[in-house]
Design a protein around this motif. Sequence first.
Motif, mmCIF file in Angstrom:
data_model
loop_
_atom_site.group_PDB
_atom_site.id
_atom_site.type_symbol
_atom_site.label_atom_id
_atom_site.label_comp_id
_atom_site.label_asym_id
_atom_site.label_seq_id
_atom_site.Cartn_x
_atom_site.Cartn_y
_atom_site.Cartn_z
ATOM 1 N N GLY A 96 -36.302 4.827 2.054
ATOM 2 C CA GLY A 96 -36.274 5.568 3.323
ATOM 3 C C GLY A 96 -36.860 4.753 4.468
ATOM 4 N N ASP A 97 -37.706 3.785 4.118
ATOM 5 C CA ASP A 97 -38.327 2.935 5.137
ATOM 6 C C ASP A 97 -37.589 1.604 5.266
ATOM 7 O OD1 ASP A 97 -40.160 2.378 7.121
ATOM 8 O OD2 ASP A 97 -41.663 1.592 5.745
ATOM 9 N N GLY A 98 -36.401 1.511 4.651
ATOM 10 C CA GLY A 98 -35.546 0.348 4.911
ATOM 11 C C GLY A 98 -35.460 -0.680 3.809
ATOM 12 N N ALA A 99 -36.297 -0.577 2.765
ATOM 13 C CA ALA A 99 -36.228 -1.568 1.685
ATOM 14 C C ALA A 99 -34.987 -1.345 0.829
ATOM 15 C CB ALA A 99 -37.482 -1.474 0.804
ATOM 16 N N ALA A 100 -34.432 -2.441 0.301
ATOM 17 C CA ALA A 100 -33.409 -2.329 -0.746
ATOM 18 C C ALA A 100 -34.161 -2.188 -2.065
ATOM 19 C CB ALA A 100 -32.535 -3.576 -0.761
ATOM 20 N N VAL A 101 -33.829 -1.156 -2.835
ATOM 21 C CA VAL A 101 -34.637 -0.818 -4.011
ATOM 22 C C VAL A 101 -33.818 -0.929 -5.288
ATOM 23 C CG1 VAL A 101 -36.000 0.977 -5.143
ATOM 24 C CG2 VAL A 101 -36.095 0.736 -2.655
ATOM 25 N N VAL A 102 -34.358 -1.676 -6.241
ATOM 26 C CA VAL A 102 -33.803 -1.695 -7.590
ATOM 27 C C VAL A 102 -34.582 -0.674 -8.408
ATOM 28 C CG1 VAL A 102 -33.474 -3.057 -9.689
ATOM 29 C CG2 VAL A 102 -33.116 -4.110 -7.437
ATOM 30 N N VAL A 103 -33.877 0.374 -8.833
ATOM 31 C CA VAL A 103 -34.475 1.391 -9.706
ATOM 32 C C VAL A 103 -34.270 0.901 -11.135
ATOM 33 C CG1 VAL A 103 -34.292 3.789 -10.496
ATOM 34 C CG2 VAL A 103 -33.950 3.238 -8.066
ATOM 35 N N GLY A 141 -30.818 5.949 -18.382
ATOM 36 C CA GLY A 141 -29.599 5.558 -17.690
ATOM 37 C C GLY A 141 -29.055 6.576 -16.723
ATOM 38 N N SER A 142 -28.794 7.791 -17.208
ATOM 39 C CA SER A 142 -28.121 8.733 -16.302
ATOM 40 C C SER A 142 -29.059 9.157 -15.178
ATOM 41 C CB SER A 142 -27.601 9.944 -17.078
ATOM 42 O OG SER A 142 -28.661 10.557 -17.751
ATOM 43 N N ALA A 143 -30.334 9.364 -15.489
ATOM 44 C CA ALA A 143 -31.287 9.763 -14.436
ATOM 45 C C ALA A 143 -31.469 8.623 -13.430
ATOM 46 C CB ALA A 143 -32.636 10.132 -15.052
ATOM 47 N N GLY A 144 -31.486 7.385 -13.924
ATOM 48 C CA GLY A 144 -31.658 6.240 -13.030
ATOM 49 C C GLY A 144 -30.480 6.078 -12.091
ATOM 50 N N SER A 145 -29.267 6.206 -12.637
ATOM 51 C CA SER A 145 -28.068 6.109 -11.791
ATOM 52 C C SER A 145 -28.060 7.216 -10.758
ATOM 53 C CB SER A 145 -26.790 6.259 -12.624
ATOM 54 O OG SER A 145 -26.791 5.360 -13.662
ATOM 55 N N GLU A 146 -28.449 8.392 -11.196
ATOM 56 C CA GLU A 146 -28.446 9.543 -10.287
ATOM 57 C C GLU A 146 -29.456 9.331 -9.153
ATOM 58 O OE1 GLU A 146 -29.695 12.921 -8.448
ATOM 59 O OE2 GLU A 146 -30.902 12.548 -10.236
ATOM 60 N N ALA A 189 -29.828 1.055 -2.565
ATOM 61 C CA ALA A 189 -30.457 1.106 -3.891
ATOM 62 C C ALA A 189 -29.423 0.864 -4.965
ATOM 63 C CB ALA A 189 -31.096 2.482 -4.115
ATOM 64 N N CYS A 190 -29.884 0.301 -6.085
ATOM 65 C CA CYS A 190 -29.030 0.194 -7.261
ATOM 66 C C CYS A 190 -29.872 0.476 -8.490
ATOM 67 C CB CYS A 190 -28.374 -1.188 -7.363
ATOM 68 S SG CYS A 190 -29.528 -2.514 -7.712
ATOM 69 N N PHE A 191 -29.192 0.795 -9.569
ATOM 70 C CA PHE A 191 -29.899 1.085 -10.821
ATOM 71 C C PHE A 191 -29.686 -0.062 -11.793
ATOM 72 C CE2 PHE A 191 -29.368 2.763 -15.210
ATOM 73 C CZ PHE A 191 -30.721 2.957 -15.464
ATOM 74 N N VAL A 192 -30.755 -0.446 -12.484
ATOM 75 C CA VAL A 192 -30.659 -1.427 -13.569
ATOM 76 C C VAL A 192 -31.248 -0.780 -14.821
ATOM 77 C CG1 VAL A 192 -31.478 -3.658 -14.428
ATOM 78 C CG2 VAL A 192 -30.832 -3.414 -12.033
ATOM 79 N N ALA A 193 -30.437 -0.700 -15.864
ATOM 80 C CA ALA A 193 -30.940 -0.165 -17.139
ATOM 81 C C ALA A 193 -31.835 -1.227 -17.758
ATOM 82 C CB ALA A 193 -29.768 0.158 -18.056
ATOM 83 N N ALA A 194 -33.104 -0.928 -17.899
ATOM 84 C CA ALA A 194 -34.031 -1.960 -18.358
ATOM 85 C C ALA A 194 -35.240 -1.338 -19.035
ATOM 86 C CB ALA A 194 -34.491 -2.804 -17.170
ATOM 87 N N ASP A 195 -35.719 -2.056 -20.046
ATOM 88 C CA ASP A 195 -36.933 -1.672 -20.761
ATOM 89 C C ASP A 195 -38.022 -2.662 -20.350
ATOM 90 O OD1 ASP A 195 -38.985 -1.381 -22.618
ATOM 91 O OD2 ASP A 195 -37.608 -0.980 -24.282
ATOM 92 N N VAL A 196 -39.115 -2.158 -19.807
ATOM 93 C CA VAL A 196 -40.146 -3.081 -19.307
ATOM 94 C C VAL A 196 -40.751 -3.936 -20.414
ATOM 95 C CG1 VAL A 196 -40.774 -1.751 -17.258
ATOM 96 C CG2 VAL A 196 -41.967 -1.305 -19.430
ATOM 97 N N THR A 197 -40.617 -3.489 -21.656
ATOM 98 C CA THR A 197 -41.195 -4.275 -22.745
ATOM 99 C C THR A 197 -40.367 -5.528 -23.039
ATOM 100 O OG1 THR A 197 -40.032 -3.123 -24.518
ATOM 101 C CG2 THR A 197 -42.136 -2.186 -23.815
ATOM 102 N N ALA A 198 -39.142 -5.577 -22.531
ATOM 103 C CA ALA A 198 -38.271 -6.715 -22.871
ATOM 104 C C ALA A 198 -37.500 -7.294 -21.688
ATOM 105 C CB ALA A 198 -37.263 -6.274 -23.941
ATOM 106 N N ASP A 199 -37.310 -6.516 -20.644
ATOM 107 C CA ASP A 199 -36.324 -6.891 -19.621
ATOM 108 C C ASP A 199 -36.910 -7.184 -18.244
ATOM 109 O OD1 ASP A 199 -34.430 -6.332 -21.623
ATOM 110 O OD2 ASP A 199 -34.341 -4.223 -21.027
#
Length: 256
Positions: A28-35, A40-45, A57-67
Amino acid sequence: MRSMQGKVAVVTGGARGIGRAVAELLAGDGAAVVVADLAGSAGSETAAALRSQGGEACFVAADVTADGAQMVAAAVERYGRLDILVNNAGIFYNADALTTPFAEWQRAFDVLFYGALHCARAAGQVMVAQGEGGRIVNISSVNAFLGMAQASHYNTAKGAVDQLTRCLAVEWAPHGILVNSVAPGFVDTPMSIVEGVNELESPDFQEIYVRRRRIPLARAAQPAEIAAAVHFLASDRCTYITGHTLVVDGGLSITF
Ligand code: NAD
């Protein structure tokens, strides 16, 4: 002019709860955000909702433990740079210190601590190479410095996150990368539902924290109230704060 115009942010666990509120505020303050999220479905939504509100904004399916590296690479590939990392992804479950299998301790550390470390290292590499500084905000918890039964796995992992914040702040200060934590108290998100019970609606919470004002402000936070603190620490208005843990708990941790 929106103050984060031209900035690129990665928000881990950005699909819902605090992460979603952070992603909304930054976009909302102008940043491009990678969610970046497992969900998956909640992130895309969430990413679609940010775009429909006029954000990028865009969604990336990712696990913080590996990705960690993958989500940072996605930000650079899509938006050309990285300025802000919000290490927010988290899990909570009750675990008894005597009987809980070690793997359950390890799971908490894998997500909460090593997940934040992997993502911070990946982001730090890009920020150092860019040579224009950056902001990393780790979502810690008041649990990082308060004792609590059935939660030693979670509390110690969050304590480690705050210590990581201080150490990276010192190490990366020469690069202009400011590293801080936000430590929420109770927040009204799906994480408050533990083993099917919403602890914010329990008679104990209402009696102790609300009616008797163990939380002086007598309520849980809304995710947007945590996001406001994250937004400040991630912004260019934050220029002389690093290695700090900003407690956002309605006064919970100053009472006894
Ligand atoms: P939440 O459960 O609503 O959201 C957490 C998000 O993290 C979810 O979208 C989930 O899919 C994602 N996630 C979980 N594991 C992941 C992984 N391995 N990789 C990528 N994404 C993953 O929780 P929340 O309340 O919004 O919590 C956000 C952060 O705030 C967490 O770090 C949590 O520990 C911290 N926190 C929450 C509270 C609270 O009361 N809710 C209090 C203090 C701190």
